[in-house]
Design an enzyme around this catalytic site. Structure first.
Site, mmCIF file in Angstrom:
data_model
loop_
_atom_site.group_PDB
_atom_site.id
_atom_site.type_symbol
_atom_site.label_atom_id
_atom_site.label_comp_id
_atom_site.label_asym_id
_atom_site.label_seq_id
_atom_site.Cartn_x
_atom_site.Cartn_y
_atom_site.Cartn_z
ATOM 1 N N ASP A 224 72.471 -16.568 69.738
ATOM 2 C CA ASP A 224 72.007 -16.363 71.101
ATOM 3 C C ASP A 224 72.027 -17.657 71.913
ATOM 4 O O ASP A 224 71.652 -18.719 71.416
ATOM 5 C CB ASP A 224 70.554 -15.851 71.013
ATOM 6 C CG ASP A 224 69.975 -15.452 72.350
ATOM 7 O OD1 ASP A 224 70.485 -14.499 72.942
ATOM 8 O OD2 ASP A 224 69.004 -16.097 72.785
ATOM 9 N N GLU A 289 77.248 -16.854 71.649
ATOM 10 C CA GLU A 289 77.080 -16.404 73.033
ATOM 11 C C GLU A 289 77.004 -17.620 73.950
ATOM 12 O O GLU A 289 76.011 -18.346 73.940
ATOM 13 C CB GLU A 289 75.784 -15.593 73.177
ATOM 14 C CG GLU A 289 75.672 -14.961 74.549
ATOM 15 C CD GLU A 289 74.261 -14.929 75.121
ATOM 16 O OE1 GLU A 289 73.391 -15.723 74.699
ATOM 17 O OE2 GLU A 289 74.026 -14.101 76.015
HETATM 18 C C1 NOJ Z 1 70.700 -14.010 75.686
HETATM 19 C C2 NOJ Z 1 70.339 -12.614 75.285
HETATM 20 O O1 NOJ Z 1 71.513 -11.849 75.166
HETATM 21 C C3 NOJ Z 1 69.395 -12.101 76.326
HETATM 22 O O2 NOJ Z 1 69.157 -10.724 76.200
HETATM 23 C C4 NOJ Z 1 68.118 -12.897 76.232
HETATM 24 O O3 NOJ Z 1 67.252 -12.510 77.273
HETATM 25 C C5 NOJ Z 1 68.386 -14.394 76.352
HETATM 26 N N1 NOJ Z 1 69.525 -14.834 75.609
HETATM 27 C C6 NOJ Z 1 67.201 -15.175 75.852
HETATM 28 O O4 NOJ Z 1 67.092 -15.056 74.475
#
Ligand code: NOJ
Length: 562
Positions: A224, A289
């Site tokens: 993430d 990500e």
């Molecule tokens: C990216 C995640 O995909 C999202 O849903 C989340 O709110 C943020 N990171 C914080 O963890």
């Protein structure tokens, strides 16, 4: 007529010769990965929230559509401020989702169906209810340095945050803690304090969390918000972007040069790659990500990411983009994939609006078609395979912190709830998602006509198209062929070619008019080709031959020829 029916039949049964997902080390090549948002996938106990037993009960669906892996968004203990992305225990399951035992059952069944289970690893922050944070507030060693704490800046005798950094969810990224008498950094919600990777003990704990899940049969992780991991330790103000017209609280008013894409982040990633490589057996995958530019994106390959998510369809390209915009961005990306590495195409996720909202209902199949024909891995979000649509939410229905923090006037710009409505399985109560008619987010009212059960019975539905696309990934030309992206009038074409074989051709009509062209000449393709699949509403029948020297493509239609 007879011949075309025979061909339809043959094509729907065809399964391209594949060496099998386990035969090569990198099992994810030439496949689709499927993201499950667990709160919205399937509720097994009637509380209106999806859970692990729900997922387990529906694994046959994933085996049926033949994806190689499922990535499950966070299922760990969480106060649910950010619906699981605020974690209070990195090595246990939240009761709303089930137990560790339920998780083991899920993994066992997935393995028996040939599916790999991937988890979400959320290293940038924990919950403010995590015991580490509670001890950090009290300055208990070694937890005192597990988070980013700073003294206030005193301006005219009043306490101010240490700098101008802003949270992705609006407002200052700093929150005052009265007990510790310092500010802590939170790049997301105030309930998500940022962890401090300059502290080696913290990273050792995070590495142990990875090992914990790897020992339980997990085959990799989606990591993430990796670019936010490490911050510049001078804590300087970030430059303001002039004339954005946005409120000062909006994170898009700053250029995030000190909080994003720092080199140290890549070094931390490498330490996690090493942890995954400690485990024998099937090679473990890392998907990262990062909404970032091409240079920073490609750099993730070098530090151990197998799939640095390619988010070009999440805004950079949208319903205003021309075929040339697609060609330019896709070519630039493909040019940069390092030798031996694999490209990827993210079709949807839980943070973005549904495809039909981003590109139009008629184009709901487009991105999966691109992801199937282009080289590399496709990544889809639950519901994309049946063309699920946004469920617009009122302010009162909105629960996402990104929406709530933006306020009543601006919540629709930021709220991610519309794409998180429950999966539409069938036409029964709550679309077959839950036995309860009260679900954590409302079910889309279109579920009686848009659901998996109906689409299974409807030839040419999104579901049937998607199944064919997954199969196409294993076509030798798609696996091995060269790639050309060509613009013909308002049509984007992707051509995959292998000497001695018929090419695979995808055509997408961006125009709101029919386009008639000699595609065969433009594409250097055979004059007559066979339709492999075509988008819903295109009016094109699979299995039919077409003369491409003068072929008519309807507005927004997409077709794949083989
Ligand atoms: C990216 C995640 O995909 C999202 O849903 C989340 O709110 C943020 N990171 C914080 O963890």
């Amino acid at each position: 007529m007879l011949l075309s029916s025979i061909l339809v039949c043959l094509l729907s049964q065809v399964s391209f010769a594949s060496a099998g997902p386990n035969s090569s080390e990198e099992w994810w090549r030439d496949s689709f990965v499927y993201q499950i948002y667990p709160r919205s996938f399937k509720d097994s106990n009637g509380d209106g929230v999806g859970d692990l037993n729900g997922i387990t009960s529906k694994l046959e669906h994933l085996a049926d559509i033949n994806v190689s892996a499922l990535w499950i968004s966070p299922i760990y203990v969480s106060p649910m401020v950010d619906f699981g992305y605020d974690i209070a225990n990195f090595t246990d399951i939240d009761p709303v989702f089930g137990t560790l035992d339920d998780f083991s059952k899920l993994v066992t069944k997935a393995k028996s169906l040939g599916l790999k289970v991937l988890l979400d690893f959320v290293p940038n922050h924990s919950s403010d209810k995590h015991p580490w944070f509670l001890k950090s507030i009290q300055r208990v060693k070694p937890y005192d340095e597990y988070y980013i704490w700073k003294d206030p800046k005193i301006v005219n005798g009043t306490r101010q945050p240490p700098n101008n950094w802003l949270s992705a969810f609006q407002g200052s990224a700093w929150e005052w803690n009265e007990q510790r008498k310092q500010y802590y950094l939170h790049q997301f919600a105030t309930g998500q304090p940022d962890l401090n990777y300059r502290n080696p003990a913290l990273n050792e704990e995070m590495k142990e969390a990875l090992r914990f899940w790897l020992r339980r049969g997990v085959e990799g992780f989606r990591i993430d918000t990796i670019p936010s991991l490490v911050e510049d330790d001078r804590f300087l103000d970030e430059p303001k972007i002039p004339n954005t017209g946005l409120p000062d609280t909006d994170p898009n008013t700053l250029s995030h040069i000190y909080t994003y894409n720092q080199h140290e982040t890549y070094e931390v990633l490498k330490t996690w790659r090493d942890v995954l490589d400690e485990f024998n057996g099937t090679k473990k995958i890392i998907l990262t990500e990062a909404y970032t530019n091409l240079t920073y994106l490609i750099k993730y390959y070098k530090y151990g990411s197998n799939i640095p998510f390619n988010f070009m369809f999440m805004g950079q390209l949208n319903n205003k983009s021309s075929p040339l915009d697609f060609k330019r961005d896709m070519d630039s990306y493909l040019n940069e994939i390092p030798p031996g590495e694999v490209a990827n195409w993210v079709v949807g996720n839980h943070d973005q609006q549904r495809i039909s909202w981003r590109f139009g209902v008629k184009r709901a199949d487009w991105l999966s078609m691109v992801a199937a024909v282009a080289p590399g891995v496709g990544v889809i979000y639950n519901g994309d395979e049946i063309g699920m649509e946004n469920r617009p939410m009122s302010w009162e229905e909105t629960v996402d912190p990104a929406g709530c923090n933006a306020g009543r006037d601006r919540y629709t710009i930021y709220s991610r709830d519309p794409a998180r409505s429950p999966f539409q399985w069938d036409s029964t109560t709550s679309a077959g998602f839950s036995t309860s008619n009260k679900t954590w987010l409302p079910v889309n009212s279109n579920y009686k006509t848009l659901n998996l059960e109906i689409q299974k019975k409807t030839p040419g539905s999104h579901y049937h198209i998607f199944k064919q696309l997954v199969d196409l990934k294993r076509h030798p030309v798609v696996k091995e062929g060269t790639t050309e992206i060509i613009v013909i009038h308002d049509v984007l074409a992707i051509v995959r070619r292998l000497p001695g074989t018929t090419p695979v051709v995808l055509l997408l009509n961006f125009s709101s008019n029919d386009v008639i062209a000699d595609f065969s000449a433009w594409l250097n393709s055979p004059r007559v080709m066979t339709v492999y699949t075509a988008s819903v509403g295109s009016g094109i029948q699979p299995g039919k031959f077409h003369n491409l020297t003068s072929f008519r493509l309807a507005p927004s239609a997409a077709v794949i020829f083989v």
